[in-house]
Design a protein around this motif. Structure first.
Motif, PDB file in Angstrom:
ATOM      1  N   ALA A  23      24.853  58.909 -45.613  1.00 36.60           N
ATOM      2  CA  ALA A  23      26.096  58.804 -46.481  1.00 36.60           C
ATOM      3  C   ALA A  23      27.187  59.996 -45.950  1.00 36.60           C
ATOM      4  CB  ALA A  23      25.557  59.328 -48.135  1.00 36.60           C
ATOM      5  N   GLN A  24      26.436  60.995 -45.453  1.00 33.16           N
ATOM      6  CA  GLN A  24      27.181  62.177 -45.189  1.00 33.16           C
ATOM      7  C   GLN A  24      26.549  63.047 -44.055  1.00 33.16           C
ATOM      8  OE1 GLN A  24      28.944  64.593 -48.131  1.00 33.16           O
ATOM      9  NE2 GLN A  24      28.982  66.458 -46.774  1.00 33.16           N
ATOM     10  N   PRO A  25      27.287  63.193 -42.806  1.00 32.05           N
ATOM     11  CA  PRO A  25      26.414  64.298 -41.686  1.00 32.05           C
ATOM     12  C   PRO A  25      26.029  65.332 -42.347  1.00 32.05           C
ATOM     13  CG  PRO A  25      28.629  63.253 -40.906  1.00 32.05           C
ATOM     14  CD  PRO A  25      28.735  62.873 -42.452  1.00 32.05           C
ATOM     15  N   GLN A  26      24.759  65.853 -41.868  1.00 33.12           N
ATOM     16  CA  GLN A  26      24.359  67.225 -42.544  1.00 33.12           C
ATOM     17  C   GLN A  26      24.508  68.152 -41.467  1.00 33.12           C
ATOM     18  OE1 GLN A  26      22.786  67.121 -45.611  1.00 33.12           O
ATOM     19  NE2 GLN A  26      24.286  65.163 -45.756  1.00 33.12           N
ATOM     20  N   VAL A  27      24.516  69.422 -42.008  1.00 31.06           N
ATOM     21  CA  VAL A  27      24.511  70.696 -41.114  1.00 31.06           C
ATOM     22  C   VAL A  27      23.241  71.310 -41.554  1.00 31.06           C
ATOM     23  CG1 VAL A  27      25.634  72.779 -40.213  1.00 31.06           C
ATOM     24  CG2 VAL A  27      26.764  70.747 -40.298  1.00 31.06           C
ATOM     25  N   VAL A  28      22.305  71.607 -40.681  1.00 34.67           N
ATOM     26  CA  VAL A  28      21.272  72.478 -41.308  1.00 34.67           C
ATOM     27  C   VAL A  28      20.872  73.811 -40.460  1.00 34.67           C
ATOM     28  CG1 VAL A  28      20.043  70.661 -42.399  1.00 34.67           C
ATOM     29  CG2 VAL A  28      19.600  70.949 -39.914  1.00 34.67           C
ATOM     30  N   ASP A  29      20.257  74.932 -40.969  1.00 41.40           N
ATOM     31  CA  ASP A  29      19.930  76.040 -40.130  1.00 41.40           C
ATOM     32  C   ASP A  29      18.434  76.033 -40.081  1.00 41.40           C
ATOM     33  OD1 ASP A  29      19.072  78.817 -39.934  1.00 41.40           O
ATOM     34  OD2 ASP A  29      21.103  79.064 -40.033  1.00 41.40           O
ATOM     35  N   VAL A  30      18.095  76.164 -38.519  1.00 35.08           N
ATOM     36  CA  VAL A  30      16.722  76.156 -38.399  1.00 35.08           C
ATOM     37  C   VAL A  30      16.473  77.260 -37.387  1.00 35.08           C
ATOM     38  CG1 VAL A  30      14.902  74.718 -36.969  1.00 35.08           C
ATOM     39  CG2 VAL A  30      16.522  73.670 -38.350  1.00 35.08           C
ATOM     40  N   ARG A  31      15.701  78.244 -37.586  1.00 36.61           N
ATOM     41  CA  ARG A  31      15.455  79.285 -36.934  1.00 36.61           C
ATOM     42  C   ARG A  31      16.606  79.867 -36.569  1.00 36.61           C
ATOM     43  NH1 ARG A  31      10.632  76.568 -33.162  1.00 36.61           N
ATOM     44  NH2 ARG A  31      12.751  75.713 -32.102  1.00 36.61           N
ATOM     45  N   GLY A  32      17.764  80.010 -37.083  1.00 36.56           N
ATOM     46  CA  GLY A  32      18.748  80.812 -36.854  1.00 36.56           C
ATOM     47  C   GLY A  32      19.959  79.871 -36.302  1.00 36.56           C
ATOM     48  N   GLU A  33      19.758  78.654 -35.827  1.00 35.60           N
ATOM     49  CA  GLU A  33      20.461  77.850 -35.091  1.00 35.60           C
ATOM     50  C   GLU A  33      21.097  77.058 -36.210  1.00 35.60           C
ATOM     51  OE1 GLU A  33      21.739  78.378 -32.103  1.00 35.60           O
ATOM     52  OE2 GLU A  33      20.452  79.861 -31.402  1.00 35.60           O
ATOM     53  N   LYS A  34      22.243  76.407 -36.066  1.00 35.39           N
ATOM     54  CA  LYS A  34      22.849  75.311 -37.093  1.00 35.39           C
ATOM     55  C   LYS A  34      22.805  74.109 -36.224  1.00 35.39           C
ATOM     56  CE  LYS A  34      25.570  78.187 -39.971  1.00 35.39           C
ATOM     57  NZ  LYS A  34      24.765  78.331 -41.167  1.00 35.39           N
ATOM     58  N   TYR A  35      22.428  73.021 -36.950  1.00 32.75           N
ATOM     59  CA  TYR A  35      22.331  71.605 -36.157  1.00 32.75           C
ATOM     60  C   TYR A  35      23.147  70.671 -36.934  1.00 32.75           C
ATOM     61  CZ  TYR A  35      18.739  73.604 -33.218  1.00 32.75           C
ATOM     62  OH  TYR A  35      18.047  74.164 -32.395  1.00 32.75           O
ATOM     63  N   LEU A  36      23.902  69.696 -36.224  1.00 35.01           N
ATOM     64  CA  LEU A  36      24.495  68.590 -36.929  1.00 35.01           C
ATOM     65  C   LEU A  36      23.460  67.404 -36.941  1.00 35.01           C
ATOM     66  CD1 LEU A  36      27.153  67.035 -38.010  1.00 35.01           C
ATOM     67  CD2 LEU A  36      27.798  66.890 -35.456  1.00 35.01           C
ATOM     68  N   VAL A  37      23.325  66.603 -37.811  1.00 33.92           N
ATOM     69  CA  VAL A  37      22.633  65.524 -37.879  1.00 33.92           C
ATOM     70  C   VAL A  37      23.221  64.768 -38.573  1.00 33.92           C
ATOM     71  CG1 VAL A  37      20.441  64.661 -38.641  1.00 33.92           C
ATOM     72  CG2 VAL A  37      20.607  67.047 -37.865  1.00 33.92           C
ATOM     73  N   CYS A  38      23.562  63.282 -37.922  1.00 30.86           N
ATOM     74  CA  CYS A  38      24.378  62.311 -38.552  1.00 30.86           C
ATOM     75  C   CYS A  38      23.591  60.853 -38.001  1.00 30.86           C
ATOM     76  CB  CYS A  38      25.672  62.385 -38.289  1.00 30.86           C
ATOM     77  SG  CYS A  38      26.198  62.276 -36.206  1.00 30.86           S
ATOM     78  N   VAL A  39      24.167  59.899 -38.735  1.00 30.10           N
ATOM     79  CA  VAL A  39      23.978  58.324 -38.211  1.00 30.10           C
ATOM     80  C   VAL A  39      25.300  57.953 -37.808  1.00 30.10           C
ATOM     81  CG1 VAL A  39      23.275  55.997 -39.045  1.00 30.10           C
ATOM     82  CG2 VAL A  39      22.054  58.234 -39.869  1.00 30.10           C
ATOM     83  N   ALA A  40      25.296  57.176 -36.761  1.00 29.82           N
ATOM     84  CA  ALA A  40      26.475  56.552 -36.049  1.00 29.82           C
ATOM     85  C   ALA A  40      26.022  55.054 -35.489  1.00 29.82           C
ATOM     86  CB  ALA A  40      27.482  57.551 -35.210  1.00 29.82           C
ATOM     87  N   GLY A  41      26.861  54.261 -36.159  1.00 28.30           N
ATOM     88  CA  GLY A  41      26.411  52.977 -35.529  1.00 28.30           C
ATOM     89  C   GLY A  41      24.843  52.673 -35.777  1.00 28.30           C
TER      90      GLY A  41
END
Length: 112
Positions: A23-41
Motif C-alpha cells: 500500500a505504501q513504501p515503508q521506512v524503518v530504522d534497524v540498528r541505527g540505519e534507516k531502510y526504504l522497503v517497497c513493492v514495485a512491479g
C-alpha cells in the motif's frame, strides 16, 4: 517506524505486513540505519535510505513504484528499484546499498 526484532540467528527484522508495504513504501530504522522497503512491479525491494552521491535520504524524495524508480530529494539523482542502479549515468557506478528482504507468513522482514 522501528523494525521488530525476531530474535533468531539470521538477524531478521519485521518491517510490517506485505499488505502495508504494498500500500505504501515503508521506512524503518534497524540498528541505527534507516531502510526504504517497497513493492514495485513483481518485486520486493529494500535499500539503505542513503544516496551514494552525497548521503541524502532517498525515501524523502519521490518513490515511484509504478515506474520502479526512486529520486533523491537533494540533487535529483534517480535510481532503479530493481537493483538500485543510477538511471542516468551508469558509468558512475553509483548504486543504492541494497538489503535482503523476504516475505514469511504474510509479513515482510529485512535480513541483515
Amino acid at each position: 517506524m522501528s523494525a521488530d526484532t525476531e530474535g533468531d540467528a539470521t538477524d531478521r527484522y519485521r518491517v510490517g505486513s506485505l499488505e502495508e508495504v504494498e500500500a505504501q513504501p515503508q521506512v524503518v530504522d534497524v540498528r541505527g540505519e534507516k531502510y526504504l522497503v517497497c513493492v514495485a512491479g513483481d518485486g520486493l525491494y529494500a535499500y539503505r535510505n542513503v544516496c551514494p552521491h552525497q548521503g541524502g535520504p532517498v525515501a524523502e524524495g519521490r518513490v515511484d513504484t509504478e515506474d520502479g524508480r526512486v529520486v533523491c530529494p537533494w540533487h535529483g539523482w534517480e535510481f532503479d528499484l530493481d537493483g538500485g542502479a543510477n538511471c542516468f549515468d551508469t558509468d558512475v557506478g553509483a548504486r543504492l546499498p541494497q538489503a535482503e528482504c523476504v516475505v514469511e507468513g504474510g509479513d515482510v522482514y529485512l535480513r541483515l
